[in-house]
Each structure stands twice: as C-alpha cells, then as structure tokens.
Design an enzyme around this catalytic site. Structure first.
Site: not given
Length: 215
Positions: A134, A74, A43
């Site tokens: 998440k 992000t 990621e």
C-alpha cells in the site's frame, strides 16, 4: 489457493473504498451505498467503533456476491488482524509494515497490504511474504513514484491510497498499479447524510475503471 483467489478478486475489483465512519450505522449505510454504486472492494477501517461486528454483518450479507471483497484497514497489530480475520475479513491493510501482522496473515492465507514509503520498507515487507504494497499516502508522491520503485523491484505490486481521485485514476493505472484505494472524496457526502450521492460517486469511479481497463 485461498490467498491467490483473494488477490485475484482485489485486482478485479480495482477500486477499493476505504470506509471510515462515526458509528456502526453510518459505516454500514456507506458500505451498502458504495456496493450499490458498483464498487466491490471494501476496506473498513478499525477506527470505526465495533468494526469487527460490521465486517461480520457485511460479509454475511454479501456472501452470495462472490465479486464483493471485504477487508479490514488501519490494523496496527497481529491481535487486531486476527480479530478481523475471524470476523470474515478477506485481507488486512495497515498504515505501516508490522512483521507479526504479516505472520498471522500468512498463517491464515490472508493477503496483507502494509503501507510503505521507502525501498527499504518495501523490501522488508516483500521478504515477509507481502503480496501488495500500500503506497501511503499516495498524495505525497504521485503516480511517477511507481516507476521509481519498480526500477530496482520490478515485481512489486502497488496499491496507492490517499490522493487518488477521478481526475488522476487513469494516471495511476497507466504506471501499473494493481488497484487503488479511495476514501475522502468518495465518502464526503456521508457528512450530509447523502448516501445516494455516495452511490453516484462510486459509479463514476467504477465506470472510469472499466473504461481504463477496457472491460
């Protein structure tokens, strides 16, 4: 079926490395070291300068390794999500839930993993078609919170990020998470430019994951 295949790859990868970096060169070296160590889930956060270029480069380099999965982290809005997807990101991760980002990911059949902390946030995300939540930051709760969430929402898939370590990896998987995100302690050696150590730490994580899963 694209989305189903990607979700399956994420679950098989198990350990997702959250990669930050001061610049493009550092991030690429870190990613190559992590994959060399055996972790196949990457990621790359959009806090890294020229993140979309890095995703494009890495996705092309590892195109033949079907178990390697590259995502963008992000991601704060739908515009950034689309840039990441066009660059080759196979999944999108956000620190919080954003409905427009969920919609753009659904449009392209790309899994969206938003950060959620409450039942209300999780419910809103699931309603928008989110497949994996998440749990961020995981360090604020610990593994016991997963059962609390799954009591009213037994079907929810959770990936904790933040506070996951070699010491508590088994605890997280024992409560039924589908994958974990690791960053800080995995990438700490990058500060000293020790990319070989990054590979060593990555191999410890993946060995532990295989041991837990009896692979």
């Amino acid at each position: 079926m694209k989305k189903v295949e990607i979700l399956s790859k994420l679950e098989s990868a198990g350990v997702i490395a959250v990669v930050r970096g001061k610049n493009k060169d550092e991030a690429i070296k870190a990613i190559n070291s992590i994959i060399a160590g055996g972790i196949k889930g990457i990621e790359l956060t959009f806090t890294v300068p020229n993140a979309e270029e890095i995703i494009k480069e890495i996705a092309k380099k590892y195109a033949d390794q079907k178990d390697v999965i590259i995502g963008a982290g992000t991601v704060l809005d739908a515009f950034t999500a689309r840039i990441a997807i066009m660059a080759g990101a196979e999944y999108i991760v956000s620190p919080s839930f954003d409905r427009q980002t969920a919609e753009i990911c659904n449009l392209y059949q790309i899994p969206y993993l938003p950060g959620c902390m409450t039942i209300t946030e999780i419910k809103e995300a699931l309603t928008a078609g989110v497949d994996i939540i998440k749990l961020f930051p995981g360090s604020a709760f610990g593994p016991s919170i997963v059962k609390a969430y799954q009591a009213p929402l037994p079907h929810v898939n959770i990936m904790p990020t933040g506070g996951v370590s070699l010491e508590n990896l088994e605890d997280w998987f024992e409560v039924g998470v589908v994958a974990v995100g690791v960053g800080g302690n995995l990438l700490a050696p990058v500060e000293k430019g020790d990319f070989e150590e990054v590979s060593r730490v990555a191999s410890k994580y993946i060995d532990k994951f295989y041991e837990i899963k009896n692979y």
